[in-house]
Enzyme design. Structure first.
Site, PDB file in Angstrom:
ATOM      1  N   GLY A  63     -14.776  -2.899   3.495  1.00  0.00           N
ATOM      2  CA  GLY A  63     -15.602  -2.084   4.379  1.00  0.00           C
ATOM      3  C   GLY A  63     -16.556  -2.907   5.212  1.00  0.00           C
ATOM      4  O   GLY A  63     -17.533  -3.450   4.701  1.00  0.00           O
TER       5      GLY A  63
ATOM      6  N   CYS B 153      -6.802   8.375   1.934  1.00  0.00           N
ATOM      7  CA  CYS B 153      -6.687   8.460   3.388  1.00  0.00           C
ATOM      8  C   CYS B 153      -7.230   9.804   3.865  1.00  0.00           C
ATOM      9  O   CYS B 153      -6.745  10.853   3.443  1.00  0.00           O
ATOM     10  CB  CYS B 153      -5.249   8.311   3.850  1.00  0.00           C
ATOM     11  SG  CYS B 153      -5.136   8.430   5.660  1.00  0.00           S
TER      12      CYS B 153
ATOM     13  N   ASN C 236       0.861  -1.183   0.000  1.00  0.00           N
ATOM     14  CA  ASN C 236       0.000   0.000   0.000  1.00  0.00           C
ATOM     15  C   ASN C 236       0.900   1.235   0.000  1.00  0.00           C
ATOM     16  O   ASN C 236       1.779   1.368   0.843  1.00  0.00           O
ATOM     17  CB  ASN C 236      -0.904  -0.050   1.237  1.00  0.00           C
ATOM     18  CG  ASN C 236      -1.945   1.058   1.266  1.00  0.00           C
ATOM     19  OD1 ASN C 236      -1.654   2.166   1.708  1.00  0.00           O
ATOM     20  ND2 ASN C 236      -3.150   0.771   0.791  1.00  0.00           N
TER      21      ASN C 236
HETATM   22  C1  LIG Z   1      -6.384   1.822  12.016  1.00  0.00           C
HETATM   23  C2  LIG Z   1      -6.569   1.869  10.529  1.00  0.00           C
HETATM   24  C3  LIG Z   1      -5.504   2.243   9.706  1.00  0.00           C
HETATM   25  C4  LIG Z   1      -5.650   2.302   8.324  1.00  0.00           C
HETATM   26  N1  LIG Z   1      -4.576   2.615   7.537  1.00  0.00           N
HETATM   27  C5  LIG Z   1      -4.700   2.555   6.175  1.00  0.00           C
HETATM   28  C6  LIG Z   1      -3.584   2.753   5.314  1.00  0.00           C
HETATM   29  O1  LIG Z   1      -2.462   2.947   5.770  1.00  0.00           O
HETATM   30  N2  LIG Z   1      -3.770   2.713   3.974  1.00  0.00           N
HETATM   31  C7  LIG Z   1      -5.012   2.475   3.430  1.00  0.00           C
HETATM   32  O2  LIG Z   1      -5.140   2.424   2.224  1.00  0.00           O
HETATM   33  N3  LIG Z   1      -6.083   2.246   4.214  1.00  0.00           N
HETATM   34  C8  LIG Z   1      -5.963   2.284   5.576  1.00  0.00           C
HETATM   35  N4  LIG Z   1      -7.072   2.034   6.372  1.00  0.00           N
HETATM   36  C9  LIG Z   1      -8.364   1.766   5.739  1.00  0.00           C
HETATM   37  C10 LIG Z   1      -8.658   0.262   5.643  1.00  0.00           C
HETATM   38  O3  LIG Z   1      -7.701  -0.388   4.858  1.00  0.00           O
HETATM   39  C11 LIG Z   1     -10.050   0.015   5.067  1.00  0.00           C
HETATM   40  O4  LIG Z   1     -10.131   0.556   3.782  1.00  0.00           O
HETATM   41  C12 LIG Z   1     -11.150   0.612   5.927  1.00  0.00           C
HETATM   42  O5  LIG Z   1     -10.836   0.474   7.289  1.00  0.00           O
HETATM   43  C13 LIG Z   1     -12.516  -0.012   5.666  1.00  0.00           C
HETATM   44  O6  LIG Z   1     -12.529  -1.393   5.923  1.00  0.00           O
HETATM   45  P1  LIG Z   1     -13.010  -2.043   7.322  1.00  0.00           P
HETATM   46  O7  LIG Z   1     -14.376  -1.517   7.598  1.00  0.00           O
HETATM   47  O8  LIG Z   1     -12.962  -3.518   7.102  1.00  0.00           O
HETATM   48  O9  LIG Z   1     -12.036  -1.576   8.360  1.00  0.00           O
HETATM   49  C14 LIG Z   1      -6.909   1.984   7.755  1.00  0.00           C
HETATM   50  C15 LIG Z   1      -7.985   1.608   8.588  1.00  0.00           C
HETATM   51  C16 LIG Z   1      -7.832   1.527   9.959  1.00  0.00           C
HETATM   52  C17 LIG Z   1      -8.993   1.112  10.804  1.00  0.00           C
END
Ligand SMILES: Cc1cc2nc3c(=O)[nH]c(=O)nc-3n(C[C@H](O)[C@H](O)[C@H](O)COP(=O)(O)O)c2cc1C
Ligand SMILES: Cc1cc2nc3c(=O)[nH]c(=O)nc-3n(C[C@H](O)[C@H](O)[C@H](O)COP(=O)(O)OP(=O)(O)OC[C@H]3O[C@@H](n4cnc5c(N)ncnc54)[C@H](O)[C@@H]3O)c2cc1C
Ligand SMILES: Cc1cc2nc3c(=O)[nH]c(=O)nc-3n(C[C@H](O)[C@H](O)[C@H](O)COP(=O)(O)OP(=O)(O)OC[C@H]3O[C@@H](n4cnc5c(N)ncnc54)[C@H](O)[C@@H]3O)c2cc1C
Ligand SMILES: Cc1cc2nc3c(=O)[nH]c(=O)nc-3n(C[C@H](O)[C@H](O)[C@H](O)COP(=O)(O)O)c2cc1C
Ligand code: FES
Ligand code: FES
Lengths: 324, 301, 324, 301
Positions: C265, C151, C121
């Site tokens: 998500g 982000c 990423n």
């Molecule tokens: C603590 C945290 C850190 C994250 N850091 C990144 C990141 O560095 N790069 C990125 O593309 N998405 C990042 N995300 C987003 C997740 O990859 C994902 O797209 C988002 O959380 C939705 O999915 P979920 O509902 O399963 O968590 C982060 C999410 C969380 C919760």
């Protein structure tokens, strides 16, 4: 085990309906010049006067926002119109309503007879639709208008206006020319730049903003592989959208310190309502929570009223109808 | 409800806590007012409340009877009305509507199939647990015809409102006999329950045929009755449509208890509509009972 | 009482870790030409190889998407960086990461040694940042790139690129010129027109899309009246966003039948993953669920693998890497 | 843990289910392997799991002791490690981290204050209920100095890891005495617990002063000790900073157990960072123990 709809410390669930309906309100507010008994209203589409007044005295709410009213009756979308989502619900009612004539002959007189502070939520497929409704409401006894330019469930009008600053400016300007009623514009969260949209509405003459309407969402039945909603997508509401809605209010408040804001989205207790007030809202509306318990809006109003006792500064700001 | 319990002896409904040898009856101590709440001369319906569970038992594979204690509901519910039940799970907030089945003293029973997460959670509950409810909701069957004979045609999990109709007619001391025609997939899980109130139970399962098979077999019999015949029906839509067709071609009046996905169950959200000849109606408030005529089902197959 | 993180019918929670780690995978897929053992990956920011490999064999995942890597180390936002939301969480980590050198010296080699299918990423504050990272990754053994233009927690780059179709087209075009690696572009839900954004990415050379990143949200402490997150707003994730994210995938899939899509998500069980596949995703990534249970991604992959047994058509489509 | 239970008699930790007269000990029948799970020669930590609650009791107004049964945690937890506890409520999914307090047989105790919805829900739980846990997590105090004397300085709800340190040092049969200095708001709710392991308990409440008052009173005494003195501390940040300042000006080594809002508790999300002289570190994985030096707290007031 507490029930899923959490209740706050200043627990009015222990309050009897008797108390909820008869105790004096300690913390009133003023929204765009209109006095509210308390800062909690019902959100459009989740309040029907006939249905709700069987459970409580609707005049006790800060205000009630009616189901979107269109110039002629709309039959809405096919069923199923709802699906459950984690900590929420997605609906695709599509603004079914019996039209303005019915509203003026039935709901509005009934609401005023009961003593409610009435926000008429206005729906349209085109600028002309909105204009006709607002024009006919000009001399009617509703207290505020809420222009719904944010419904994700209709193909024309609705959200398409609310996501385009120029179209919105045009519509609100036109409405401003024909009404003196306090006009709330209800915004959609399905946008890149909420501040730009909010500014367009205010520039064109909105007296207040309410936000948010529902977020576009859907569910799929994994047995059939097909969407659950007949209309495929719908609008997500309920506790799940709370942090998202709160940040919309916060961002608009930062950009526009002077406009009254009504916070909406995922409020299920007085503490949630309080978060909106701290985020910059002057009042709130309760939507999905009322689907889960008819008296949720009243309970939340009572909880907030108690929570404000310990926050005299905030209460004073509300009482004077100050914004930021 | 539970087998030890002899509801047929309770001619008078709503006479306080169930007597008889009901196991868990000590759970049932409702203190809510049995009337609506009156404030400043206005009377209000009770909203959502937490009530004790009296018993949970399995009637058949995946079919559960759950009994709650709620004096208000017990006193006010009428046949075809339903109640919203709620899970304790914050991920699953929406109402689960279920037809009100039997009423004994302050106790109200529901019968449901485990079809998803909510019903699975209800099935796990135990006597003494609490559950949130809202109701009774909706309108009732029209049972006002003084000398009508009622035929209760149910399919699958559509039987609870018909059981309530049988109980109501039985307990209110009407002379008219009811006939229960319940179509089951396999096990006749509700026959003994409806049999308490209806001495003419003609159920059928998929191996034997379907409810129309039974109705057909009653054709001659019905022609000889001079009293008006009314069919009350609840079940899968294709079944109800078939019943509507069968009945209308014979000039028999029908009332159908519909199901639709609901947002609120009490008429505020316009989620649960059905198309009628008078336009789209809310199933939860203007229904769940509609006639074949209202639904335009008379000529459909 | 079931635990809050619901498990599906095809309940693998009854499966032992032994089985989860050793049973053969029945339903592999191919995403933008890269074979995945199963259609379930870990989502960026919720997977750290050192932390996670203590709980399960990370090579069992369809793929693992690493924390966003920037050309130099980033220290992220101040704490608190998280707050709870109904059925979810809001975070403002702000892409803290030890930078590309560290990644190349530590995480990547460790991941490849363990046999993982690695999605790197990529984060940046400017086009130049992204270009440098992608350039240096060109000959490194990572299997796919995921360009994070979504982000919400960094003030430059991040979401600002992902919400502007033109800027995005420019960036992705530039990256396409310098890499042959399969390039996934990760999209933001905080936009009015997701289809326009998606098309811009694909036109500029994206090999696949992943969506969604987090939605902007916040919480306020009602004792202090101040936001809980030091950075005020953050990104909402978890079950609460599931229906919203699903509809983004559905809408992009309808508009772009040919592009591989990774759905992200609110996935907390195999059934949720399956909804994404029906919505048009070729694979999914699991984020917040892994914060609540380290082996959630593996459990979900096993649940989905079992659910696909009864869906041979879908399984075949996946196996062949077909899109719509 | 509960009063009937005499942990001081259990010199050898982790010797199977607690003996003594522990009321609810029949709840504690852990069947999980006490080792990590070994697959293909690799060993893995147990992930989130549902375990039984042995007891829940109130120690003080709003302060609860909750005891779970989990053999793996009981065998592997070391002082300053913590565990994530989870509610059953789908609206509140995030981990609640708590310091591991006492360990007896397969049982592990936690002590927490009711400060929000999660802790309120935990306080409502009962013996026999299940709760989801993950852990032990984090690093431990460095207790390797063979002849050090440990002073345990705790404030409010920071006492659990210090109680665990006292128990660990006591049960591992070290000669060195520990001194517990717990600063309370009012009631000395943890004195009897730590008193099982530490025969020198010098607690203080707000009426009497604070932990620095006690440390000051020990000044002369400490100067006379030839063994190295180590302060282990956990509590509100201002208290810990005051302790750091007090100790560093006297050349006394300190280890602090930090708290930070957590996203995962096991090192995957980079939510829980603290600034150290070596950059931002994850409290959950690289902590929760840091020295005053690492935190740059030596010269701060
Ligand atoms: C603590 C945290 C850190 C994250 N850091 C990144 C990141 O560095 N790069 C990125 O593309 N998405 C990042 N995300 C987003 C997740 O990859 C994902 O797209 C988002 O959380 C939705 O999915 P979920 O509902 O399963 O968590 C982060 C999410 C969380 C919760
Ligand atoms: C007026 C009325 C009376 C009913 N009476 C009975 C009865 O007596 N016995 C019985 O077994 N079932 C009855 N049903 C159907 C019952 O409501 C559903 O089976 C139940 O809500 C499914 O819940 P779940 O959580 O297991 O399923 P899930 O799929 O997890 O439910 C998710 C959401 O969809 C709704 N939903 C799912 N299926 C249906 C459905 N078929 N009808 C309406 N809503 C649905 C749920 O209420 C919930 O809001 C009735 C429905 C209505 C409208
Ligand atoms: C390593 C560690 C060890 C801890 N040990 C103890 C202990 O032994 N005894 C004790 O009483 N408390 C302890 N805490 C604090 C404890 O975690 C919080 O009081 C608790 O999580 C609050 O949960 P809640 O649901 O009641 O509050 P809520 O406000 O409803 O919690 C919402 C979210 O915020 C988090 N949160 C809220 N307050 C804190 C806080 N002060 N620290 C970290 N997260 C917080 C919760 O974990 C949850 O994710 C510890 C914290 C950490 C980080
Ligand atoms: C069933 C339903 C119908 C709605 N109909 C309308 C409507 O007619 N007009 C409108 O402006 N908003 C409508 N809304 C949106 C709500 O007023 C509110 O903005 C939204 O649901 C978010 O608040 P909540 O999370 O409290 O429900 C509707 C919402 C629901 C759930
Ligand atoms: S379910 Fe809300 S109106 Fe019928
Ligand atoms: S809480 Fe996730 S890394 Fe520490």
């Amino acid at each position: 085990m507490t029930t899923a709809i959490e209740r706050t410390d200043a627990l009015s669930s222990s309050q009897s309906l008797q108390d909820m309906l008869t105790l004096p309100w300690k913390h009133p507010t003023i929204v765009a010049g209109v006095p509210w008994k308390n800062p909690v209203g019902t959100a459009s589409g989740t309040f029907n006067v006939e249905a709700c007044s069987r459970f409580y005295d609707v005049a006790q709410m800060g205000a009630v926002s009616t189901k979107g009213v269109s110039i002629i009756p709309w039959e809405g979308n096919p069923t199923p119109r709802t699906a459950e989502t984690p900590a929420g619900t997605v609906n695709s009612v599509g603004l079914q309503n019996p039209g303005l004539d019915h509203y003026l002959a039935n709901d509005l007189p009934m609401l005023k007879r009961m003593g409610a502070n009435v926000i008429t939520n206005v729906a349209g497929h085109s600028d002309e639709d909105y204009i006709q409704v607002v024009e006919r409401l000009a001399d009617k006894p509703c207290d505020m208008l809420e222009i719904n330019v944010s419904c994700p469930n209709v193909s024309h009008g609705g959200m398409s206006v609310g996501t385009d600053a120029k179209a919105l400016h045009h519509l609100i300007g036109a409405l401003r020319n024909i009404t003196d009623k306090p006009m709330i514009v209800k915004l959609s969260p399905n946008v890149t730049d909420i501040v730009g949209i909010a500014k367009a509405a205010v520039d064109a003459g909105a007296d207040a903003l309410s936000l948010i309407n529902t977020l576009v969402g859907m569910r799929i039945n994994t047995t059939t592989g097909r969407p659950i909603l007949a209309n495929i997508t719908g609008g997500v509401s309920g506790p799940c959208i709370f942090p998202i809605a709160l940040s919309f209010v916060w961002r608009v408040r930062r950009a526009l310190p002077d406009i009254p804001i009504i916070g909406i989205g995922g409020i299920s207790n007085g503490d949630n309502a309080l978060e909106y007030l701290y985020a910059g809202a002057n009042a709130v509306e309760v939507g999905a929570a009322a689907l889960l318990d008819p008296i949720a809006p009243l309970r939340i109003a009572r909880e907030l009223d108690d929570l404000l006792d310990a926050r005299p500064e905030l209460a004073e700001k509300l009482a004077e109808g100050r914004t930021w | 409800m539970s087998t030890q319990f002899i509801p047929t002896q309770i001619k008078q409904r709503h006479t306080g806590p169930a007597k008889g040898s009901h196991d868990a009856s000590d759970i049932c101590r409702c203190h809510e007012p049995s009337e609506g709440i009156v404030v400043n001369g206005e009377s209000y319906l009770p909203a959502r409340r937490s009530v004790p569970i009296v018993s949970v038992r399995q009637l058949d594979q995946g079919v559960i009877e759950l009994v709650i204690c709620d004096r208000y509901m017990a006193e006010h519910a009428r046949p075809a009305q339903f109640a919203n039940l709620f899970t304790h799970d914050g991920l699953r907030l929406m109402p689960r509507p279920f037809g009100i089945c039997e009423i004994c003293g302050d106790e109200v029973s529901f019968i449901f199939a485990i079809v998803g997460a909510g019903t699975a959670q209800f099935a796990q509950m135990k006597a003494g647990d609490s559950i949130d409810v809202l109701g009774p909701l909706g309108k009732t069957f029209d049972l006002t015809s003084p000398d009508a004979r009622y035929i209760l045609v149910g399919g699958g999990l559509g039987v609870p409102p018909l059981i309530q109709a049988a109980q109501y007619l039985h307990d209110s001391g009407r002379e008219n006999r009811t006939t229960a025609i319940f179509g089951y997939r396999k096990h006749h899980f509700a026959d003994s329950i409806v049999g308490q109130y209806s001495d003419d139970v003609r159920s059928i399962d998929e191996e034997q045929g379907n409810v129309i098979t039974v109705l057909d077999s009653m054709d001659a019999e019905l022609r000889q009755i001079s009293d008006p015949v009314v069919i009350l029906s609840c079940g899968p839509t294709p079944m109800m449509k078939a019943v509507a067709f069968w009945a209308s071609s014979r000039g028999i009046a029908t009332q159908f208890n519909l199901e639709e996905r609901m947002g609120c169950g009490y008429g505020t959200c316009v989620v649960c509509v059905v198309d009628t000849i008078h336009g789209r109606k809310k199933v939860c408030l203007e229904g769940p009972v509609f006639t074949a005529q209202e639904l335009g089902w008379e000529s459909e197959r």
